[in-house]
Structure formats: structure tokens, C-alpha cells
Design a protein around this motif. Structure first.
Motif, PDB file in Angstrom:
ATOM      1  N   UNK A 184      11.420  18.351  39.544  1.00  0.00           N
ATOM      2  CA  UNK A 184      10.735  19.136  40.574  1.00  0.00           C
ATOM      3  C   UNK A 184      10.689  20.609  40.185  1.00  0.00           C
ATOM      4  N   UNK A 185      11.795  21.103  39.640  1.00  0.00           N
ATOM      5  CA  UNK A 185      11.820  22.494  39.181  1.00  0.00           C
ATOM      6  C   UNK A 185      10.824  22.701  38.049  1.00  0.00           C
ATOM      7  N   UNK A 186      10.708  21.715  37.163  1.00  0.00           N
ATOM      8  CA  UNK A 186       9.765  21.808  36.045  1.00  0.00           C
ATOM      9  C   UNK A 186       8.337  21.939  36.548  1.00  0.00           C
ATOM     10  N   UNK A 187       7.985  21.184  37.569  1.00  0.00           N
ATOM     11  CA  UNK A 187       6.645  21.289  38.147  1.00  0.00           C
ATOM     12  C   UNK A 187       6.441  22.622  38.851  1.00  0.00           C
ATOM     13  N   UNK A 188       7.490  23.147  39.471  1.00  0.00           N
ATOM     14  CA  UNK A 188       7.378  24.381  40.241  1.00  0.00           C
ATOM     15  C   UNK A 188       7.142  25.592  39.345  1.00  0.00           C
ATOM     16  N   UNK A 189       7.704  25.618  38.145  1.00  0.00           N
ATOM     17  CA  UNK A 189       7.633  26.807  37.291  1.00  0.00           C
ATOM     18  C   UNK A 189       6.340  26.875  36.477  1.00  0.00           C
ATOM     19  N   UNK A 190       5.492  25.859  36.565  1.00  0.00           N
ATOM     20  CA  UNK A 190       4.266  25.874  35.764  1.00  0.00           C
ATOM     21  C   UNK A 190       3.394  27.061  36.165  1.00  0.00           C
ATOM     22  N   UNK A 191       3.031  27.937  35.227  1.00  0.00           N
ATOM     23  CA  UNK A 191       2.150  29.073  35.555  1.00  0.00           C
ATOM     24  C   UNK A 191       0.790  28.574  36.047  1.00  0.00           C
TER      25      UNK A 191
END
Length: 231
Positions: free
Chosen positions: A50-57
């Protein structure tokens, strides 16, 4: 900054289970501590993708397309690894001391299950890339045909786009709704608008065709690196 934090978390939790098993061997009686470590790994298993998806520019989604997809795959791999190890440690903490001899079998079973799940996930990704590459090529050939050549009519273009759109909406690392789409929603929407404009010969269709072909070529460049016709 967000990417740096992501890298640090990935590095930490790639090694965390290995160091934990060393601590268990050194101090097998510290069950409470090992249980907390297992819970930490399970939280990481759920939260890291979930964090990986959130940090996507959000800017230049196509330029960042490859990194976004590969980070999603790597995060799911690490999440599966930590989740399996966390379950193994919880089983260790729950087992009576006289049943500890079954732990090697449990460990081997979980290791095999994790390896199988990881292999299946990457095979799914290669298969998706191969299928997307084929469908985009079909669409590109239709878009490149001059208007009025029969095969380039609106129905053929829209049917080809429907196949491509399904591929782009497919989750790369899991078949469930919480996965990461092969392409961001903004990219899919922009391509859909451009292809509809071209297919209907609407005003601005030449510019829309050029824009669609450029975006589709970017996705093709990503797919070609992962083509596996026997996946």
C-alpha cells in the motif's frame, strides 16, 4: 524522500527475517519477543504494498511507468516473504515445546509455498507483458493505416483498443482488486480519449493519433523486456 524511505524499508525487511531466525536460534526461549517480531513482519506484509502505491509520483506517469511496475512487483515479493516468515514464527511461538521437532517441516513447507507464489507472480507479469505487446501491436497497425482503408475502420480500432484497455487495467502482481494496474488510470483515460477521437475521425484526430502512438510505444518498450511466449 519517499523513494529513499521505500528503499530503506525494502532493504531492512529483506534482511529482517534472516536476522530474526538467527536470534531465535540464539535465544529460543524468548517467545514473547519473537511473537512481536512476527507481528511486525505481518504488518509489513499488509502495509508495504500500500505504501508503494501511495508514493508513486503523479507527474509524467508514462515516463515513470517501468519503475512503478517493478516497485510494485518487488514490494509484493518482499511482502510475501515477510508474511510467510511471520506465520512460521507465530507457529513456532504457539507450538508446545515437545512439538518443536516439526518446525523444520513447517519451515520447508512455507519456503516452498513462498517460492511457488513468487514464481507464479512473475510468470503472470511476463504473460501479461507478452499479451499486452501483441494487442498493442494490433492497435498500432490499425492506427497507422490511412483513413478509409477498410481495415482501419472505427469498429476495428475500437475492438483493438478494448483488448488493450483490458490489459492495461489488469493488476500486475495479483489478480485481486488491491493490486497495481499495469497502467495508471490517467494514462488509460488519455489513451481512450485519443483512440476514440481517431476511430471516429473527430476534429483533431491526427494529433490524437500521434499522441496515442507515442504513448503506446512507451508501453511497448516496457513490455518487450519481459516477453515470454511460453509463460
Amino acid at each position: 524522500m519517499k523513494m529513499a524511505v521505500w528503499g530503506l524499508l525494502a532493504f531492512r525487511y529483506a534482511l529482517f527475517p534472516l536476522f530474526l531466525f538467527d536470534r531465535i536460534v540464539a535465544s529460543p526461549e524468548r517467545l514473547a519477543d519473537h511473537g512481536r517480531d512476527a507481528q511486525q513482519m505481518l504488518v509489513f506484509c499488509l502495509a508495504f504494498p500500500l505504501y508503494t502505491r501511495w508514493i508513486v509520483p503523479q507527474d509524467d506517469p508514462l515516463e515513470r511507468h517501468e519503475g512503478r511496475v517493478l516497485r510494485a512487483m518487488a514490494s509484493r515479493t518482499l511482502a510475501n516473504f515477510n508474511g510467510a516468515c511471520g506465520i512460521a514464527v507465530l507457529l513456532y511461538a504457539a507450538l508446545p515445546r515437545d512439538n518443536v521437532k516439526v518446525l523444520p517441516a513447517v519451515g520447508v513447507t512455507i519456503a516452498i509455498a513462498t517460492a511457488a507464489a513468487t514464481h507464479k507472480m512473475w510468470a503472470r507479469y511476463r504473460k501479461l507483458c507478452t499479451q499486452t505487446h501483441t494487442n498493442i501491436h494490433t492497435l498500432v497497425r490499425l492506427l497507422e493505416k490511412p483513413p478509409g482503408e477498410g481495415n482501419g475502420n472505427q469498429s476495428d480500432v475500437l475492438n483493438a483498443w478494448s483488448a488493450v484497455e483490458r490489459d492495461l487495467r489488469t493488476r500486475v502482481e495479483t489478480g485481486y482488486a488491491f493490486g497495481t494496474r499495469f497502467a495508471p488510470k490517467a494514462v488509460i483515460a488519455a489513451l481512450a480519449e485519443a483512440v476514440t477521437t481517431v476511430g471516429g475521425q473527430l476534429p483533431g484526430h491526427q494529433e490524437a493519433r500521434d499522441r496515442a502512438l507515442t504513448d503506446l510505444q512507451t508501453i511497448l518498450d516496457l513490455c518487450i523486456k519481459q516477453i515470454d511466449s511460453v509463460a
